[in-house]
Design a protein around this motif. Structure first.
Motif, PDB file in Angstrom:
ATOM      1  N   UNK A  43       0.868  -1.173   0.000  1.00  0.00           N
ATOM      2  CA  UNK A  43       0.000   0.000   0.000  1.00  0.00           C
ATOM      3  C   UNK A  43       0.905   1.224   0.000  1.00  0.00           C
ATOM      4  N   UNK A  44       0.790   2.058  -1.051  1.00  0.00           N
ATOM      5  CA  UNK A  44       1.663   3.223  -1.145  1.00  0.00           C
ATOM      6  C   UNK A  44       0.918   4.542  -1.145  1.00  0.00           C
ATOM      7  N   UNK A  45      -0.408   4.494  -1.108  1.00  0.00           N
ATOM      8  CA  UNK A  45      -1.253   5.679  -0.978  1.00  0.00           C
ATOM      9  C   UNK A  45      -2.617   5.191  -0.499  1.00  0.00           C
ATOM     10  N   UNK A  46      -3.446   6.111  -0.018  1.00  0.00           N
ATOM     11  CA  UNK A  46      -4.763   5.715   0.449  1.00  0.00           C
ATOM     12  C   UNK A  46      -5.543   5.048  -0.686  1.00  0.00           C
ATOM     13  N   UNK A  47      -6.084   3.873  -0.412  1.00  0.00           N
ATOM     14  CA  UNK A  47      -6.869   3.098  -1.377  1.00  0.00           C
ATOM     15  C   UNK A  47      -6.096   2.727  -2.640  1.00  0.00           C
ATOM     16  N   UNK A  61      -3.871  -1.604  -7.883  1.00  0.00           N
ATOM     17  CA  UNK A  61      -5.282  -1.622  -7.514  1.00  0.00           C
ATOM     18  C   UNK A  61      -5.639  -0.291  -6.892  1.00  0.00           C
ATOM     19  N   UNK A  62      -6.683   0.335  -7.410  1.00  0.00           N
ATOM     20  CA  UNK A  62      -7.135   1.636  -6.920  1.00  0.00           C
ATOM     21  C   UNK A  62      -8.620   1.524  -6.600  1.00  0.00           C
ATOM     22  N   UNK A  63      -9.007   2.034  -5.437  1.00  0.00           N
ATOM     23  CA  UNK A  63     -10.430   2.034  -5.081  1.00  0.00           C
ATOM     24  C   UNK A  63     -10.880   3.488  -4.968  1.00  0.00           C
ATOM     25  N   UNK A  64     -11.373   4.039  -6.087  1.00  0.00           N
ATOM     26  CA  UNK A  64     -11.767   5.454  -6.101  1.00  0.00           C
ATOM     27  C   UNK A  64     -13.105   5.675  -5.394  1.00  0.00           C
ATOM     28  N   UNK A  65     -13.309   6.901  -4.974  1.00  0.00           N
ATOM     29  CA  UNK A  65     -14.605   7.295  -4.412  1.00  0.00           C
ATOM     30  C   UNK A  65     -15.381   7.995  -5.528  1.00  0.00           C
TER      31      UNK A  65
END
Length: 67
Positions: A43-47, A61-65
């Motif tokens: 994990x290198x940044x939030x989400x 892997x990115x979990x956008x809002x």
């Protein structure tokens, strides 16, 4: 990578990266979502998580809002 990366510096990745969206988790995968065997997750940044195997980037892997 042969040289040390500087903060904020981009690194060119060779390969044919495709994007996938998982409607159940809401995550976007850049790379191969089915090739995670023996990968380390970082994990290198939030989400935001990178899957790495033998020092090579397999997927991000990115979990956008969504608003």
């Amino acid at each position: 990578m042969d040289t040390e990366a500087e903060p904020g510096e981009g690194i060119r990745c060779s390969g044919n990266f495709k994007c996938f969206f998982d409607q159940y988790s809401g995550a976007v995968c850049i790379g191969n979502p089915d090739d995670l065997l023996n990968c380390e997750s970082v994990k290198f940044a939030q989400n935001t998580v990178a899957a790495i195997r033998d020092g090579k980037l397999i997927s991000v892997w990115i979990k956008p809002a969504f608003i």
